[in-house]
Structures are given as structure tokens and as C-alpha cells.
Design an enzyme around this catalytic site. Structure first.
Site, PDB file in Angstrom:
ATOM      1  N   SER A  40      -9.833   2.303   2.655  1.00 57.40           N
ATOM      2  CA  SER A  40      -8.887   2.972   1.790  1.00 57.40           C
ATOM      3  C   SER A  40      -7.912   2.046   1.073  1.00 57.40           C
ATOM      4  O   SER A  40      -7.268   2.459   0.108  1.00 57.40           O
ATOM      5  CB  SER A  40      -8.079   3.987   2.606  1.00 57.40           C
ATOM      6  OG  SER A  40      -7.286   3.320   3.579  1.00 57.40           O
TER       7      SER A  40
ATOM      8  N   LYS B 293       0.859  -1.193   0.000  1.00 57.34           N
ATOM      9  CA  LYS B 293       0.000   0.000   0.000  1.00 57.34           C
ATOM     10  C   LYS B 293       0.891   1.238   0.000  1.00 57.34           C
ATOM     11  O   LYS B 293       1.878   1.285   0.751  1.00 57.34           O
ATOM     12  CB  LYS B 293      -0.896  -0.028   1.247  1.00 57.34           C
ATOM     13  CG  LYS B 293      -1.905   1.120   1.325  1.00 57.34           C
ATOM     14  CD  LYS B 293      -2.806   1.002   2.561  1.00 57.34           C
ATOM     15  CE  LYS B 293      -3.879   2.074   2.596  1.00 57.34           C
ATOM     16  NZ  LYS B 293      -4.776   1.954   3.764  1.00 57.34           N
TER      17      LYS B 293
ATOM     18  N   SER C 208     -10.226   0.078   6.959  1.00 54.27           N
ATOM     19  CA  SER C 208      -9.617   0.075   5.625  1.00 54.27           C
ATOM     20  C   SER C 208      -8.930  -1.205   5.201  1.00 54.27           C
ATOM     21  O   SER C 208      -8.499  -1.309   4.057  1.00 54.27           O
ATOM     22  CB  SER C 208      -8.615   1.216   5.505  1.00 54.27           C
ATOM     23  OG  SER C 208      -9.312   2.407   5.264  1.00 54.27           O
TER      24      SER C 208
HETATM   25  N1  GLN Z   1     -13.254   4.850   5.943  1.00 53.72           N
HETATM   26  C1  GLN Z   1     -12.648   5.335   7.141  1.00 53.72           C
HETATM   27  C2  GLN Z   1     -12.211   6.765   6.967  1.00 53.72           C
HETATM   28  O1  GLN Z   1     -12.450   7.300   5.951  1.00 53.72           O
HETATM   29  C3  GLN Z   1     -11.501   4.455   7.545  1.00 53.72           C
HETATM   30  C4  GLN Z   1     -10.283   4.650   6.737  1.00 53.72           C
HETATM   31  C5  GLN Z   1      -9.151   3.795   7.192  1.00 53.72           C
HETATM   32  O2  GLN Z   1      -9.342   2.818   7.901  1.00 53.72           O
HETATM   33  N2  GLN Z   1      -7.952   4.204   6.806  1.00 53.72           N
HETATM   34  O3  GLN Z   1     -11.658   7.353   7.832  1.00 53.72           O
END
Ligand code: GLN
Length: 492
Positions: A158, A78, A182
Site C-alpha cells: 500500500s 505516508k 506494504s
Molecule cells: N497487501 C496487503 C493487504 O492488502 C498488505 C497491506 C499492508 O501491508 N498494509 O492487506
């Protein structure tokens, strides 16, 4: 011999050790699949030369009967993990041209164990998002499509590049991070296995920070065994991360297949939302039956604070983000505005140009909830509720060993479907943010398909540092679900 990219990480590892395959051949096979999969937009950077060099070095070790537990296995990273001399963008324009002079601890551990770096995977900007649509590099497209439709779906976010690349067999496994879901939500949307370890299990050093009290790195993999192998390599104490915890890392792979007899599985009645498809409820019930058949005792539990988790998360996470992102000022990293009059306007113009809308929204919210007049009403209050959520899990885990819930309130949705309404997007995280707020390990395992032929996942949560129990439960779920569907290769 079958295509090397068809082998799971564990199978490839074994084939390499047995000298039935070479790492260079596997790496070339992955690179050519990546090249054909441009429509998925899963990679921001393909590190072809680096991958070939690492593969050759692995082959030399393997030829001498040497090498680590991941020797020669091609992996995706990532693009939130700093990789030495390899562009690291965090999916943001503001990190243009940033080539770290250091390697994150997680990736260093993977390369120490013989992993081969194929490149850097797309993600929501600074990991803020649930659909991979906030990336400066454009959305990732889910390899899965609904039956009879060619509409482009989100791979989740994400870690959308991680989930899509593993599902499309563009790498043998991928690193990911989970601040509010995410790892687990993208895994659920792509029929991959995603594990968010206990806070402190995996070092955050060299991972671009989003919300430091919630961020945790983990694997996205094709199956439970592959996830176990990857986590073993990624995890461990790191003096460079003061929140990393010094407890031994068990052999998670060895825990797979262990008897679940007598294990207590909690089923929390609050993990339901309005409009949740009936199929998710049905699948959850099947999951309960599978665990029962595996010898577990099912315990109905109640976690009434769950309804506050999302509002608490969307105060705490932006607050920490607004502080963490203060460092991007055009001086030390990446992009700098060309036009400015003085240092202040240089900062302002750089940040205005460099950050996307969602990141700006989080910085605004975070700055607001931390400001003098509102700190007590929002941030402090959220911290108190966070503690209550944690306490509630502590009492639940006095009665049960694992908690079983759906991973997400829907299957993968169409790109663009939720971009106009941030709250709709945030609602995706309703089942996952609780584990981050409480620091617990959690995982998503593919469990079935919905009526449109799209994957659905089930989530297991465990006590802090009980990843071995988590893996035992995940393996039992995987065995019982017998999920073996794969997406049609429309992109290749
Ligand atoms: N969807 C969540 C956010 O937008 C979690 C994102 C994540 O876990 N990096 O903050």
C-alpha cells in the site's frame, strides 16, 4: 554543485552540516520536482508552506552549528500518519477534511531530529492493497517503465506514494507502514530500500490503524544507509503505544560494513510459487552466492507452514480491520452522509459512501470470521496457525541468523492487471506476510533488473529486534548487487 535532489539522504545531511547547502534550497528543489511530477500522483497533500517554514528553522539551527541527525532533510509522509493540522486521509473518502490535533509519534520523532515535512503521500485506502489502486485519490504510477513500453505500472502497495516518491527523487526518504508487505513489496517494485521493523520497535501511536497486531511503521529510502538513518529516528519506546517495546535503539548506520564472517543465512525452499519468473529464482541464487562471498555460511531450511500464511493473514487482518474501522461512523471524523432519517441510517449511509470496495470487502470478511457461528472455525483457527508459523521461525532462527528470500513473486505489473480478481492481488503478499504474522523484522533491497528492465528485490528476515544484523546483511547485499539503474524521467 549537483542538483540537491540527487544527493542521498546521508549525503544531503552531511552537506547541510558542512554548510555546503541550505535546507531551504533543498526543500525548494524538492517542491519544484514534486510540482512537475503530477503524472505520478504520489502526493495527496503538498505542505509547501510548512516545509519552507521548517526548512528556515533548520537553517537557523545549522548556521549555529546545531541541529539533530536529520536537520534540514526534506521527507515525505505516508498519509496514514496523523500530522497536526495537516489533512490526513488514509487514502479514504471517509476521512475527508480530517486534520488531526496531534502528531503521530513517528513523525514527531522525525521532526524532533530536524526532518522537514514535504507533505502526505498517496496509499491504498486504509493501507489495504498491493498496488495503490484502492486509494480514493487514484493510483500512484511507478516511475519505472518496462523497456520500450509506456504502459503505466503499479509502484506496489500500500505504500505506493512512498516508494514512487523516493524512486523519483521527490523526497530524500519517506515513512511507510507494513501490515502484510506494504513497505517491502513497493520497495521491490521501485528499486528502493524498505524496512519493516520488529513488531514493537516503532510506535504505532497516531498511525491510522489497519490490523493492530500486524501493523508496523518503517522507512522507504534510496539506499541501505538512508534507511538506517531514518529507522534510528523513527524507532524507540513510546508509553502511548502499549505494544511498543522498551529496548535501546542501536545506531544502525554504525552497523553498516561490519564483517559478516560466520553469519548463517537460511534459504527456505518453500519461498517459491507457481508461475514465478525464472529470473527471480536466478536472482535469489545470486543473492545466496553474494552472501557466501561475504563470508556467510548458507543453510538450507524448511518452513512448511509458509503455505498457510496467506490464508491466515487474510483472516486475521480483515478481522482486526473490521473492528478498527468501526470508529468511522460519521460522528467523530471526516465525511458524514447528507441524507439520513435517523442515527442508524446516518451510520449506514456514511459508511456506504465513505468506504471503497476493497475496504468494504475486508469489513465483510472480518465481520464474518468473527461472527458467533464462525469464530472458532476461522478466526480462532487462524490464530492457532499463526502461532505455529511463529514457532517455525523460532526453530529456524536457532540455526540461522538471517533468512534470504525473494521480496515478491513478480516485478511491477500494469495498473488494472489484477483489480478484477482480489485473490490474484492477495497472492502478491505471499513472501511478505509471514514476517508480519511472526512479528519479525524484514527488508527488501534492490538486487537486479528483469528482462524488461524492471527492478527486482531480495528480502532478508531477522530475529526479533535483530535489526542491526538485518542492516549488516542488507548492506552486504547492496554492495554485492551494485545496483545503480535509475528510471528515465518520462514524467518530469
Ligand atoms: N497487501 C496487503 C493487504 O492488502 C498488505 C497491506 C499492508 O501491508 N498494509 O492487506
Amino acid at each position: 554543485m549537483t542538483d540537491l535532489t540527487d544527493l542521498s539522504l546521508a549525503q544531503l545531511r552531511d552537506a547541510l552540516k558542512a554548510k555546503d547547502a541550505s535546507s531551504l534550497d533543498a526543500t525548494e528543489a524538492y517542491l519544484s520536482r514534486i510540482e512537475k511530477a503530477g503524472d505520478l500522483n504520489a502526493f495527496i497533500t503538498v505542505a509547501a508552506d510548512k516545509a519552507r517554514a521548517m526548512a528556515k528553522a533548520s537553517d537557523e539551527k545549522l548556521a549555529k552549528g546545531k541541529g539533530g541527525p536529520l536537520e534540514g532533510v526534506p521527507l515525505g509522509v505516508k498519509d496514514l500518519f496523523c500530522t497536526e493540522d495537516v489533512l490526513t486521509t488514509a487514502g479514504s473518502h471517509i476521512l475527508d477534511g480530517f486534520e488531526p490535533k496531534y502528531e503521530s509519534t513517528v513523525t514527531r520523532n522525525l521532526w524532533r531530529d530536524g526532518g522537514v515535512c514535504l507533505g502526505k503521500l498517496n496509499l491504498d485506502e486504509f493501507a489495504m492493497g498491493s498496488s495503490n489502486e484502492t486509494s480514493f485519490y487514484g493510483p500512484v504510477v511507478n516511475p519505472w517503465r518496462a523497456t520500450g513500453s509506456d504502459a503505466k505500472l503499479t509502484p506496489g502497495g500500500s505504500s505506493g506514494g512512498s516508494s514512487a516518491s523516493v524512486a523519483a527523487r521527490l523526497c530524500a526518504g519517506a515513512t511507510a507502514t507494513d501490515t502484510g508487505g506494504s513497505i517491502r513489496q513497493p520497495a521491490a517494485f521501485t528499486a528502493t530500500v524498505g524496512v519493516k521493523p520488529t513488531y514493537g520497535r516503532v510506535s504505532r501511536w497516531g498511525v491510522v490503524a489497519f490490523a493492530s497486531s500486524l501493523d508496523q511503521a518503517g522507512p522507504v529510502a534510496r539506499d541501505v544507509r538512508d534507511a538506517a538513518i531514518m529507522l534510528k529516528s523513527m524507532a524507540g519506546h513510546d508509553p502511548k503505544d502499549s505494544t511498543s517495546v522498551n529496548v535501546a535503539v542501536p545506531d544502525y548506520e554504525a552497523a553498516l560494513g561490519a564483517s559478516l564472517k560466520g553469519l548463517k543465512i537460511g534459504v527456505p525452499k518453500e519461498y517459491r510459487v507457481d508461475g514465478m519468473p525464472a529470473e527471480i529464482e536466478t536472482l535469489w541464487r545470486s543473492g545466496v552466492d553474494w552472501m557466501k562471498d561475504a563470508g556467510c555460511e548458507i543453510v538450507d531450511i524448511s518452513l512448511p507452514m509458509t503455505k498457510y500464511a496467506l490464508p491466515v493473514y487474510y483472516i486475521v487482518a480483515p478481522a482486526e480491520a473490521s473492528s478498527n474501522l468501526a470508529r468511522y461512523d460519521g460522528v467523530k471524523y471526516g465525511h458524514r452522509a447528507e441524507e439520513y432519517d435517523d442515527i442508524l441510517s446516518m451510520y449506514e449511509n456514511t459508511r456506504a459512501e465513505g468506504f471503497g470496495d476493497e475496504v468494504k470487502r475486508r469489513i465483510l470478511i472480518g465481520t464474518y470470521v468473527l461472527s458467533a457461528g464462525y469464530y472458532d472455525a476461522y478466526y480462532l483457527r487462524a490464530q492457532k496457525v499463526r502461532k505455529r508459523i511463529f514457532d517455525e521461525f523460532v526453530s529456524a532462527f536457532e540455526k540461522v541468523d538471517l533468512i534470504l528470500t525473494p521480496s515478491a513473486p513478480s516485478a511491477a505489473f500494469e495498473l488494472g492487471a489484477k483489480t478484477a480478481d482480489p485473490v490474484q492481488m492477495y497472492l502478491n503478499d505471499v513472501f511478505t506476510v509471514t514476517a508480519n504474522l511472526a512479528g519479525l523484522p524484514g527488508a527488501s533491497v534492490p538486487a537486479g533488473l528483469d528482462k524488461d528492465g524492471l527492478p527486482l528485490g531480495l528480502q532478508l528476515l531477522a530475529k526479533p529486534f535483530a535489526e542491526e544484523t538485518l542492516f549488516k546483511g542488507m548492506y552486504a547485499l547492496e554492495q554485492a548487487a551494485g545496483f545503480d539503474a535509475t528510471p528515465d524521467e518520462w514524467w518530469a
